[in-house]
Design a protein around this motif. Structure first.
Motif, PDB file in Angstrom:
ATOM      1  N   LEU A 266      40.597  43.959  46.370  1.00 24.79           N
ATOM      2  CA  LEU A 266      40.873  43.315  47.121  1.00 24.79           C
ATOM      3  C   LEU A 266      39.037  42.079  46.027  1.00 24.79           C
ATOM      4  O   LEU A 266      39.120  40.448  46.571  1.00 24.79           O
ATOM      5  CB  LEU A 266      39.459  44.037  47.985  1.00 24.79           C
ATOM      6  N   ASN A 267      38.533  42.428  45.054  1.00 25.71           N
ATOM      7  CA  ASN A 267      37.403  41.377  44.806  1.00 25.71           C
ATOM      8  C   ASN A 267      38.119  40.284  43.905  1.00 25.71           C
ATOM      9  O   ASN A 267      37.739  39.749  43.569  1.00 25.71           O
ATOM     10  CB  ASN A 267      36.053  42.572  43.358  1.00 25.71           C
TER      11      ASN A 267
ATOM     12  N   LEU B 168      39.357  35.061  43.917  1.00 29.09           N
ATOM     13  CA  LEU B 168      40.344  33.863  43.457  1.00 29.09           C
ATOM     14  C   LEU B 168      40.660  32.834  44.608  1.00 29.09           C
ATOM     15  O   LEU B 168      40.665  31.888  44.802  1.00 29.09           O
ATOM     16  CB  LEU B 168      42.039  34.367  44.185  1.00 29.09           C
TER      17      LEU B 168
ATOM     18  N   MET C 257      40.949  39.311  44.791  1.00 28.17           N
ATOM     19  CA  MET C 257      41.656  38.617  45.760  1.00 28.17           C
ATOM     20  C   MET C 257      39.969  37.779  46.080  1.00 28.17           C
ATOM     21  O   MET C 257      40.224  36.329  46.538  1.00 28.17           O
ATOM     22  CB  MET C 257      41.673  38.533  46.348  1.00 28.17           C
ATOM     23  N   ARG C 258      38.817  38.017  46.459  1.00 27.25           N
ATOM     24  CA  ARG C 258      38.121  37.707  46.344  1.00 27.25           C
ATOM     25  C   ARG C 258      37.596  36.597  45.657  1.00 27.25           C
ATOM     26  O   ARG C 258      36.662  35.541  46.006  1.00 27.25           O
ATOM     27  CB  ARG C 258      36.492  38.399  47.142  1.00 27.25           C
TER      28      ARG C 258
END
Lengths: 386, 370
Positions: A289-290, A295, A292-293
């Protein structure tokens, strides 16, 4: 906030899945592998994120995520074979190289014609990389390099090396570093392999004795080599590939827990083992998730720099813990070597427990990642002597 | 794929932050905490701003937003350590909105949305077993009514709450759970305010002596219990993100200015590294809680595992962040006057609420097929 992909992106995912189903090598024979590499190259999936005008795929960020995820899920062979060329030499040349350099090197990197190795670390310049001393003097149209590099992975199989040398002294130690691209068969280069603690030999010392390099092989301006290096090392931001590989390791650990015995009962029922597996699970998910943040920030055009050290730090801890937990679950069998016939999972956990330094120390130790977070994100003062 | 907040959400964040900076700075937080633990004036103001009704639908007087929006508000509320029954009231409303009858919703949601009714959920019991098996509060049938006798020992904001959503047992099967709507003024209800370690979080014992629940006062089942535990865990982690970030900002600010050995202590790696680990840990449970909130809004199958991962990691790391906050300040961190201890205490509150790390890691293991 939306974690779903668009219909176009899902269509691309389906295309990738269909391609894998058709072309993924069944047995991994050399012929099959050659065909695979030819096919992914045709698709322009090698160097997928690179601009189209240099031969890359021009792929968007969401598509890159999908491509990496699907390839990793299917345990497909790599996209391209020139690992360091694709990871940072190519991106550095695309950003800082001359037109001639781009034409000379980029197609070969995409085609995997030969290997590149990376001459950054020196015996006295490890974590303190900017203190490189490898001597380099200008002599007419040539540079003359004398010095030593160390921990140079795959130096013995590489045709070219990307090299950091010192051409001058500036106010800061980051000034006066220059980046050169050097053929490994140049006269005066000696390679001496180093055996690592797992018994393998992947890296080497490389010695330079009055090695002459044409000036046109310089990458970027003279004295600006540090900038070239930093931009290249920050190129990989999403950690998608690392996350998928960690997820695979976790799945392996769960299977190991089901077939191992702890205190006379299945290890999978042991509360302590379950908690450790769940903690690994939560941290891998946090990395995903990090990533994706980061990105999303990139997609919005915001700068992403030091945040990637967050995932590097977590990954380092996880790689070590995974090997340790696996050996603990094996109990007394955990003493067996990878080559022993009776070892669980054909020794893969033994190898894991002895090979983590390759990813934990290479590219910056955990302590260096902590310095980066503290100084560049939290704004804490640098040690003036460092 | 977009893992960021919208412009509206960023605006909401800055409005909440601005209000709290102006109306409830740290000396006001202390004044409330060292006093009654609750400020009716501030609660009235934030109610007018619509905070308690944020996730209640517009038909019932709320703003009709989701948990992702709530996370934005709670991060700022946590950063300011704002003492209020916001989470409690929101969870009570969430329960009624998810499983209440149309009559119950029409009767209760407008008051909760307007902040004129303060709500709380009374789930946890002494056995520290989160989930249906942990609910032992028994009810007796009396005609169509249920009669509750027992206690909920630690209920958030009990002294302020007008309405309790009480989980109780209706039978022997593990999932034989229902919820009662219990008004503070009902016959047989007693509330005993209990001082906590964290003065900015109030709780109390809810005593129930033959409290009679009519048909219209009962709703929900074990699925609602699971939804409420996930929602509660998510809300507490969101608030903890803000509080932990404030603790980190306080400590790294101090490390830049405090001179020892002739230099700012922040130059020493022995100080830098724990601060870097704090940052990494906060970023990690922050990402996990954003995803958990999104899963609640989307009704996604990952809801429970996402909430448990977030709560497990927060409960596992926030207490150490509080301890390091105090320790890195040296003697100053030990004083009542300086704010460091407020964050250490908040971490001690946040750790067990809606299940600690041990509980949630076990749940992650089970949901992962072990």
């Amino acid at each position: 906030m939306d974690f779903d992909f668009t219909p176009e992106e899902e269509a691309f995912r389906a295309e990738v899945q269909a391609f894998i189903a058709e072309h993924k090598p069944k047995k991994g024979t050399p012929q099959e592998m050659a065909t695979w590499h030819e096919k992914v190259r045709e698709k322009r999936w090698v160097g997928f994120s690179w601009p189209k005008d240099v031969g890359g795929g021009g792929g968007g960020i969401a598509q890159q995520v999908i491509l990496k995820e699907e390839m990793a899920k299917a345990k497909a062979p790599s996209l391209g074979t020139c690992f360091m060329g694709l990871a940072w030499v190519g991106p550095s040349i695309i950003e800082y190289g001359t037109e001639e350099q781009k034409q000379q090197f980029i197609p070969d990197i995409l085609d995997g014609k030969y290997h590149w190795c990376t001459g950054y670390s020196e015996p006295d310049s490890g974590s303190d990389l900017a203190s490189v001393k490898c001597k380099c003097e200008r002599d007419g149209d040539e540079y003359v390099v004398t010095g030593q590099k160390i921990w140079t992975s795959i130096a013995m199989w590489s045709k070219w090396i990307i090299l950091l040398v010192r051409t001058g002294q500036g106010e800061s130690k980051h000034d006066g570093i220059t980046c050169l691209l050097v053929p490994m068969d140049t006269q005066g280069i000696t390679v001496r392999p180093i055996q690592n603690m797992s018994g393998g030999t992947m890296f080497a010392e490389v010695f330079f004795d009055e090695v002459r390099v044409p000036v046109e092989n310089r990458l970027g301006e003279e004295g600006q080599g540090w900038k070239v290096t930093i931009s290249a090392l920050a190129h990989e931001r999403s950690s998608i590939a690392e996350v998928t590989s960690l997820q695979r390791s976790l799945e392996g650990l769960r299977e190991l827990a089901r077939k191992s015995t702890k205190n006379g009962a299945p290890a999978a029922e042991d509360r302590g083992i379950r908690r450790r597996l769940a903690s690994i699970d939560a941290r891998i998910e946090a990395m995903r998730l990090n990533g994706m943040r980061f990105l999303t920030k990139q997609l919005k055009g915001e700068p992403v720099g030091a945040e990637t050290s967050v995932n590097k730090l977590t990954r380092a801890e996880l790689e070590v813990e995974i090997g340790e937990l696996a050996l603990e679950m094996q109990g007394s069998q955990g003493v067996l070597g990878a080559g022993s016939g009776a070892v669980p999972d054909r020794g893969k956990w033994q190898n894991h427990a002895l090979n983590w330094p390759e990813v934990v120390i290479g590219g910056g130790t955990p302590n260096i990642q902590k310095n980066i977070i503290a100084e560049r994100i939290l704004g804490l003062p640098k040690d003036p002597e460092a | 794929m977009n893992f960021g907040f919208s412009e509206e959400q960023e605006l909401l964040r800055s409005e909440v932050a601005k209000f709290l900076a102006e109306s409830c700075p740290m000396d006001e937080v202390r004044r409330i905490g060292e006093g009654p633990g609750f400020s009716p004036e501030l609660w009235g103001q934030v109610s007018e701003l619509g905070w308690p009704g944020l996730i209640i639908d517009e038909a019932h007087g709320g703003a009709g937003l989701g948990f992702v929006d709530l996370v934005v508000v709670l991060e700022e509320v946590g950063r300011a350590l704002f003492p209020s029954p916001l989470i409690s009231t929101t969870l009570a409303a969430h329960a009624i909105a998810r499983a209440g009858s149309p009559e119950q919703q029409a009767r209760l949601l407008p008051g909760l949305a307007a902040g004129t009714t303060i709500g709380s959920v009374a789930i946890a019991e002494a056995g520290d077993l989160h989930g249906a098996a942990g609910i032992t509060l028994a009810a007796e049938r009396n005609g169509d009514d249920w009669v509750l006798t027992g206690e909920k020992p630690v209920v958030a904001d009990a002294a302020q709450a007008d309405l309790f959503v009480v989980a109780f047992r209706t039978g022997e099967a593990e999932d034989a759970i229902a919820f009662g709507l219990v008004e503070k003024t009902a016959s047989g209800v007693s509330v005993e305010d209990r001082v906590g370690i964290d003065l900015t979080k109030r709780q109390g014992r809810l005593g129930l002596e033959g409290v009679r629940l009519g048909k219209g006062d009962v709703f929900g089942d074990s699925e609602l219990l699971s939804q409420l535990l996930d929602a509660g865990a998510t809300a507490v982690v969101a608030e903890s993100v803000g509080a932990a970030e404030a603790a980190l900002a306080l400590t790294s600010g101090y490390a830049k200015e405090r001179i020892q050995f002739g230099r700012p202590i922040g130059q020493f790696q022995a100080v830098k590294h724990p601060l870097a680990v704090m940052y990494r840990d906060i970023e990690s449970f922050k990402s996990l809680v954003y995803y958990a909130a999104w899963c609640i809004d989307e009704g996604h199958a990952d809801r429970s595992v996402a909430a448990s991962r977030a709560k497990a990691m927060m409960s596992d790391t926030f207490p150490q962040i509080g301890i390091d906050t105090v320790q890195l300040h040296g003697g100053m961190g030990y004083t009542w006057e300086y704010d460091a201890h407020l964050f250490l205490k908040r971490a001690k509150w946040a750790r067990p609420v809606f299940g600690d790390a041990d509980h949630h890691y076990e749940r992650v293991a089970a949901l992962g097929g072990l």
